[in-house]
Design an enzyme around this catalytic site. Structure first.
Site, PDB file in Angstrom:
ATOM      1  N   ARG A 254       9.069  -5.194 -26.475  1.00 18.83           N
ATOM      2  CA  ARG A 254       8.071  -6.037 -25.677  1.00 18.83           C
ATOM      3  C   ARG A 254       7.414  -7.227 -26.733  1.00 18.83           C
ATOM      4  O   ARG A 254       7.153  -6.674 -27.688  1.00 18.83           O
ATOM      5  CB  ARG A 254       7.133  -5.090 -24.999  1.00 18.83           C
ATOM      6  CG  ARG A 254       7.625  -4.353 -23.641  1.00 18.83           C
ATOM      7  CD  ARG A 254       8.107  -5.412 -22.267  1.00 18.83           C
ATOM      8  NE  ARG A 254       8.487  -4.576 -21.498  1.00 18.83           N
ATOM      9  CZ  ARG A 254       9.767  -4.199 -21.014  1.00 18.83           C
ATOM     10  NH1 ARG A 254      10.695  -4.905 -21.894  1.00 18.83           N
ATOM     11  NH2 ARG A 254      10.304  -3.725 -20.094  1.00 18.83           N
TER      12      ARG A 254
ATOM     13  N   HIS B 221      15.196 -12.502 -23.403  1.00 13.14           N
ATOM     14  CA  HIS B 221      15.138 -11.255 -22.630  1.00 13.14           C
ATOM     15  C   HIS B 221      16.313 -10.716 -21.837  1.00 13.14           C
ATOM     16  O   HIS B 221      16.391 -10.452 -20.917  1.00 13.14           O
ATOM     17  CB  HIS B 221      13.881 -11.329 -21.632  1.00 13.14           C
ATOM     18  CG  HIS B 221      13.418  -9.846 -21.431  1.00 13.14           C
ATOM     19  ND1 HIS B 221      12.141  -9.624 -21.415  1.00 13.14           N
ATOM     20  CD2 HIS B 221      13.913  -8.797 -21.545  1.00 13.14           C
ATOM     21  CE1 HIS B 221      11.758  -8.348 -21.315  1.00 13.14           C
ATOM     22  NE2 HIS B 221      13.062  -7.839 -21.216  1.00 13.14           N
TER      23      HIS B 221
END
Lengths: 309, 309
Positions: free
Chosen positions: A224, A272
């Site tokens: 993250r 991502h």
């Protein structure tokens, strides 16, 4: 019974097809076309709209479309009595291991330098050590980190892992806790982050941890964006303390135009995509959870509120 | 007894140290400081000087420093009665598998497109299929190709292999012969070449074989430059028949300045570093061969003149 699906990035049609094939009696409703809220028994979501999940009086379980769950827990109105299930999917796990191993090999085999040579038209032999002399370290030894660490070790890298609590993985030197972190970092030339995002792990990749790595270490962050103190990365790269960073996740996504990471030559960026849940394998896992609920059995991979993952 | 060492690219000092540790009684002589030619019993060479190996009247075996042996056989004055031993070394094998798998993952995970996006500051999700829907094919199923194919298969890629003679490898669909080649190419999206260089395999990567691959296939050549018809590659890339090529080997090495491969955006170049023999593991293999000779046992991994590998 009906399942609510909500994601901006996952391919709804693939999920719809997978459920239609495996569970034709399960109604698949794609947010915001919810129909009668009382008919929604299950939710399969990525970044649900804030306040939305409390609207379904008969909701029995919330399934996360990804390995992380902070995109659900960040809703202050989340109904706390409903179990939240982490995504554990073979396709998701192996996709992450592909991504991580590719970047480990990229750094191990001097690919950034080789690519610069290609650009410049330079033919220069660049040496590399055998894998067993290259020290790779994986932070986070859950489903994703454990699989990545085992695979890295199978390539005979000198592999270590770090987690909050003690773990044992064959072929992987396991460190844990605050104490183990310094020793883990000091021996790690290629650092992979696959930690869950919690209050305890936010900002764990910072100037202090970079300084504990050996000079010239490389960073792979596929967990993250909030694990990384972004302002600390560029000075570490510019000083040579870090030789390179491969980043799939960012504090703000999409990474804003003009963000200094875009232009930095030692930062490798992907949007991502390190791993995606594969509907063809993952739909079965969701249906298994639904079947367990119906049979009165305990759900697997339920998030522990007190741990935050 | 003395061993003659000759290479411009391998690190003589590492070999000298490895032999000194494992066999202190073996004299290590680095070409051209040969001493008395009659004292040379063994040669460990990469690209020996033409006509040199016939100078040693007591030479008993020639060990190749690399997996290929054409750098020895290209000497027209090579003494044909002396066995030539291929290098089989765990470090060499695994280094090649690292290189191949990294490039398979690079193509599988759209890395060229992701890198172009990064350069342009573009955040665009790019989808990829699960490994089991990606068809990878390895040409050459010897020590190197077999290990690469097994490793690719362990990542659950739909893996095939092609070799001249029939082979069986668990988890790998094996094709063979002229007949099998077309069927192998037709199903292969990522093509890896690890063939030995022989009269039968020279120029095997050409316009005709590229046309048999599915449109948008990728090529990884880590074997020898002469497998590839260089003039055929750029048209295949420019037409889109091939989406990319990663090349470690070239007809002329170093790849000459101004060669069109340098500037082509779809060609990835490394300077013949796909794998290197690791003295720390390989010296033991050479010494095992010497011990077998001294004990009157047959040598292993001897080149078959009639096969050319």
């Amino acid at each position: 019974m009906a399942l609510l699906f909500k994601s901006e990035t996952d391919r709804a049609s693939l999920w719809r097809d997978a459920f239609a094939r495996l569970a034709p009696d399960l109604e698949f409703r794609e947010w915001p076309e919810v129909g009668d809220p009382a008919e929604i028994e299950f939710a399969l979501v990525w970044h649900p709209a804030k306040g939305d999940l409390k609207r379904y009086p008969n909701l029995k379980a919330i399934f996360s479309l990804g390995a992380g769950i902070e995109h659900i827990f960040s809703d202050p109105e989340l109904p706390r009595h409903i179990p939240v299930v982490r995504m554990v999917d073979h396709g998701l796990t192996r996709g992450m291991t592909e991504y991580v191993l590719m970047h480990v090999l990229r750094f191990h085999r001097n690919v950034p330098e080789l690519e610069a040579q290609k650009q410049a038209g330079v033919w220069n032999y660049i040496d590399y050590p055998p894998a067993w002399e290259r020290r790779v370290g994986v932070m986070g030894l859950g489903v994703l980190g454990g699989d990545a660490a085992r695979t890295i070790a199978s390539f005979e890298f000198a592999t270590a892992g770090w987690s909050r609590r003690p773990k044992r993985i064959e072929g992987v030197e396991c460190f844990h806790g605050e104490d183990g972190l310094a020793r883990f970092l000091q021996r790690t030339e290629i650092l992979v982050n696959l930690l869950p995002l919690t209050d305890a792990t936010e900002n764990i990749l910072n100037a202090r941890s970079f300084a504990q790595l050996p000079r010239g270490a490389c960073l792979i962050n596929a967990a993250r964006g909030r694990h990384l103190v972004e302002e600390d990365l560029i000075p570490a790269l510019d000083s040579g303390q870090l030789a390179g960073a491969a980043l799939d996740v960012f504090r703000e996504e999409p990474l804003p135009a003009g963000h200094p990471f875009w232009a930095h030559p030692k930062i490798w960026i992907s949007p991502h995509v390190a791993s995606v849940t594969q509907p063809s394998t993952a739909a079965k896992g969701v249906l298994d959870g639904i079947a367990r609920l119906r049979a009165g059995l305990p759900l697997e991979n339920v998030v522990d509120w007190s741990e935050g993952y």
